[in-house]
Structure formats: C-alpha cells, structure tokens
Design an enzyme around this catalytic site. Sequence first.
Site, PDB file in Angstrom:
ATOM      1  N   ASN A 116       4.433   6.959 -10.742  1.00  0.00           N
ATOM      2  CA  ASN A 116       5.078   5.792 -11.644  1.00  0.00           C
ATOM      3  C   ASN A 116       4.455   4.681 -10.813  1.00  0.00           C
ATOM      4  O   ASN A 116       4.244   4.440  -9.625  1.00  0.00           O
ATOM      5  CB  ASN A 116       6.570   6.153 -11.217  1.00  0.00           C
ATOM      6  CG  ASN A 116       7.028   5.306 -10.115  1.00  0.00           C
ATOM      7  OD1 ASN A 116       7.243   3.910 -10.115  1.00  0.00           O
ATOM      8  ND2 ASN A 116       7.047   6.010  -8.967  1.00  0.00           N
ATOM      9  N   PHE A 120      10.031  -1.946  -9.731  1.00  0.00           N
ATOM     10  CA  PHE A 120      11.200  -2.342  -9.855  1.00  0.00           C
ATOM     11  C   PHE A 120      11.834  -3.178 -11.182  1.00  0.00           C
ATOM     12  O   PHE A 120      12.346  -4.153 -10.747  1.00  0.00           O
ATOM     13  CB  PHE A 120      11.494  -3.474  -8.620  1.00  0.00           C
ATOM     14  CG  PHE A 120      11.202  -2.638  -7.189  1.00  0.00           C
ATOM     15  CD1 PHE A 120      11.077  -1.414  -7.088  1.00  0.00           C
ATOM     16  CD2 PHE A 120      10.858  -3.699  -6.177  1.00  0.00           C
ATOM     17  CE1 PHE A 120      11.013  -0.824  -5.713  1.00  0.00           C
ATOM     18  CE2 PHE A 120      10.810  -3.295  -4.821  1.00  0.00           C
ATOM     19  CZ  PHE A 120      10.751  -1.616  -4.701  1.00  0.00           C
ATOM     20  N   SER A 185       7.604   1.193  -1.467  1.00  0.00           N
ATOM     21  CA  SER A 185       7.326   1.308  -2.762  1.00  0.00           C
ATOM     22  C   SER A 185       5.990   0.737  -2.874  1.00  0.00           C
ATOM     23  O   SER A 185       5.624  -0.413  -2.368  1.00  0.00           O
ATOM     24  CB  SER A 185       8.127   0.780  -3.818  1.00  0.00           C
ATOM     25  OG  SER A 185       7.462   0.574  -5.164  1.00  0.00           O
ATOM     26  N   ASN A 187       4.441  -0.218  -5.528  1.00  0.00           N
ATOM     27  CA  ASN A 187       4.291  -0.975  -6.853  1.00  0.00           C
ATOM     28  C   ASN A 187       4.781  -2.608  -6.747  1.00  0.00           C
ATOM     29  O   ASN A 187       4.586  -3.118  -7.892  1.00  0.00           O
ATOM     30  CB  ASN A 187       5.037  -0.323  -7.801  1.00  0.00           C
ATOM     31  CG  ASN A 187       4.568   1.334  -8.092  1.00  0.00           C
ATOM     32  OD1 ASN A 187       3.251   1.455  -8.090  1.00  0.00           O
ATOM     33  ND2 ASN A 187       5.418   2.234  -8.131  1.00  0.00           N
ATOM     34  N   THR A 188       5.047  -3.018  -5.758  1.00  0.00           N
ATOM     35  CA  THR A 188       5.123  -4.412  -5.659  1.00  0.00           C
ATOM     36  C   THR A 188       4.408  -4.975  -4.498  1.00  0.00           C
ATOM     37  O   THR A 188       4.288  -4.503  -3.427  1.00  0.00           O
ATOM     38  CB  THR A 188       6.711  -4.719  -5.128  1.00  0.00           C
ATOM     39  OG1 THR A 188       7.665  -4.229  -6.037  1.00  0.00           O
ATOM     40  CG2 THR A 188       6.946  -6.075  -4.768  1.00  0.00           C
ATOM     41  N   LYS A 228      13.731   2.724   4.222  1.00  0.00           N
ATOM     42  CA  LYS A 228      13.059   3.905   3.588  1.00  0.00           C
ATOM     43  C   LYS A 228      11.736   3.685   3.734  1.00  0.00           C
ATOM     44  O   LYS A 228      11.128   2.461   3.498  1.00  0.00           O
ATOM     45  CB  LYS A 228      13.431   3.908   2.130  1.00  0.00           C
ATOM     46  CG  LYS A 228      12.746   4.947   1.249  1.00  0.00           C
ATOM     47  CD  LYS A 228      13.202   5.366  -0.042  1.00  0.00           C
ATOM     48  CE  LYS A 228      12.668   6.461  -0.856  1.00  0.00           C
ATOM     49  NZ  LYS A 228      13.256   6.583  -2.152  1.00  0.00           N
ATOM     50  N   ASN A 257       9.012   7.947   0.929  1.00  0.00           N
ATOM     51  CA  ASN A 257       8.931   7.228  -0.542  1.00  0.00           C
ATOM     52  C   ASN A 257       7.873   8.026  -1.262  1.00  0.00           C
ATOM     53  O   ASN A 257       7.326   9.068  -0.816  1.00  0.00           O
ATOM     54  CB  ASN A 257       8.677   5.806  -0.418  1.00  0.00           C
ATOM     55  CG  ASN A 257       9.084   5.181  -1.601  1.00  0.00           C
ATOM     56  OD1 ASN A 257       9.260   5.555  -2.891  1.00  0.00           O
ATOM     57  ND2 ASN A 257       9.668   3.909  -1.617  1.00  0.00           N
TER      58      ASN A 257
END
Length: 374
Positions: A116, A120, A185, A187-188, A228, A257
Amino acid sequence: MYRFAFATLLRRLDAERAHRLGFGLIRMAAAVPGLTRLGRRLLAPSDPLVRVRALGLDLPGPLGLAAGFDKDALAPHALAALGFGFVEVGTVTARPQPGNPRPRLFRLVADQAVINRMGFNNAGAAAAAERLRRGRGTDRPPGPVVGANIGRSKAVPDAEAIADYVASARLLSGVADYLVVNVSSPNTPGLRDLQATARLRPLLVAVREALDASLDSKAGRRVPLLVKIAPDLADADVDAVADLALELGLDGIIATNTTVSRAGLTSPAAEIEAAGAGGLSGAPLKARSVEVLRRLRERTGDRLVLVSAGGIQTADDVWERIIAGATLVQAYTGFIYGGPLWPHRLHRDLARRVRAAGLAGLAEAVGSRAAQPD
C-alpha cells in the site's frame, strides 16, 4: 464461503474497491438494530483462557485489528463484534487529506501480502474524534477497547510536525482508550526520519504532555501512549527507540509497521514491479517482526507493553509472539485474506493452544517465557 468469494470476486476487483465493498457490507450489517450486539455475543472472545490485561485495560483476547483498515473510525464497534479483542483506528492526521493518487493498494496473493501507498487518506482527527464520541454514547454494556493511531499531515513542514501531532492528540485524548504515535509509515515523505531519537524525543514528550493536560476529559484516566516503529530500522536504532521509550515512561511499542523491502517474495517479478513503491504487509514480514520483538523484549523486559504486528496468520503465530515477548498482537493483512470470521477462529484456536499447553491462561504463558527456547 469467504474463500470462494475472494477467489471468484474480490481478488478480481481493484484492491481498494474490494476493501470499500467489504467494509461497506460490515457497516451495513452493523446498521441493523441489535446485530452488532448479537455479533459480540456470538463471535467476541469469550474463553477466559485468552483474556489479557494490558495498558490498564481488560481485553477479551490479545488479537487486535491494526490501524489502516478503519482509517476514519467509521465502524470500530462492528469490527470488534467480528471477534477482535480491540480495534485501532487511523492513521488519522490533524488535517483532512486525500492521500496518494490511485491505484495505491495492491495484493500479492502468492505471498499472502499487500502493498500500500495510501498516504494517510482520512477526514481528519476532529471527524474521527466526533465519531468515537458518538460511539461511546451508545455503549451498553461498555463497548470494545478502541485505540487511535496518529500521523503527520503531509502538507505540514518539518518545523510544524510536533504541533501537528499534538493537535491530533488533544482531539482524541478524551475518546481513545490509548494513543499510538506513528512515525514509521513509508508513504508520507520524511515521516520515518522522525524515528531518529533526537527527533523522536521532543515529539513524544509533547504528545505525552498534551495527553496529560487533557486528563479531565477522561475522568482522570491517564491515556496510554505507544510508538509504532518500522521493521527496516537497524538493530542499533531499535535499541535506541527502546531505551528512549523507557526513559520517557511510554506505555508500549508496536513492532512493526510495513516494510519497503521486497526480499524473499515469490510473486512474479512483473507483478511486484507493477505494484510499485509502498509498504509491504503480510506473511513476508513474519521473520523480521519476530526478530524486532525479541530484541525489544531483551532490551525492555516487562517494563513496556510490546504489541507485535506483521505476518499474523494463525493461532500459532500469536502464541509464538506471546512467548517471544508480546502482550498483544495486531493484524490487518491476515484479516483481508482470512475473512470476517477469521478473528473469531483465531481466538478459538488460541484458546485450544493454551489449553493443550496445560496452562491456566495467557498470563501463565507470559510467565513461562523464560523457559521457552528461542
């Protein structure tokens, strides 16, 4: 039946569309009067062998739904009614944001994995807090344990990152049973840089202060705070985060994660390449997740609640994590591949596993860790 539906329909749909369809059906079922309560009665963990106490909370079972499934706190009660011991909503950000362009969610069925790069996508912390507040008003009997996972808004510059997290913490402090700071994450842009202890320390201190300042809204209850972390951290960095968590008096660490690694996948190379960048979750994370868990356990002992995530598929996986040092476990991808009855089956099988071991419950399993081989 779910396996048939997945093989014939869901896997043929775009993964994000399939998620919306499946979650939509769960929400529709929850709208039927009395059905969520019936689900809790039939599917929620009920065997005392799997009960666990963690973060000052009593949970009917150790398996929770990880953040990412219910990003906007749309139906945590309905999800808990499927058999999860607790549900974590989010990741939510202080500012509403659409996330990354689609397509951004991909299955690797051969690996029982998901990639993915959602980014967010959520309606913001204020909207999530309001939904959680309304849900609490309808809890009879008291509802499930619901945690909230917070991240940094993409549009916020580095200099304002702490204030952004603090804004979310203030909004959610009165309605979440615990709070998780997500700095892992992939993805940011720049988010994982916050895992460096020099940057993580002031962030966690600020969030803890914000939660403590909001105690009145929780009738004096201190909101547990966890962080996390990513599986891609070097071992020395895992140790540094563990030491920092102990120093600051955090309540726990969620490990781990998603990963940016693609090592060891069996899916066709063209399929992996087509999915592109993003975080990989599911079965391929299992080995590294256990490694990080064991390292954290060795570093922290019983002074922190360790929540193990990554590659949870069976009751034996849960048992392995508990023996390795986890108090709780979380899953997301296992739920996608296992279907709506999967959490109920896993808790049922875990109770059998505890009973077969001749133990009085999970608490006794935790006490037997030292006697287990690595």
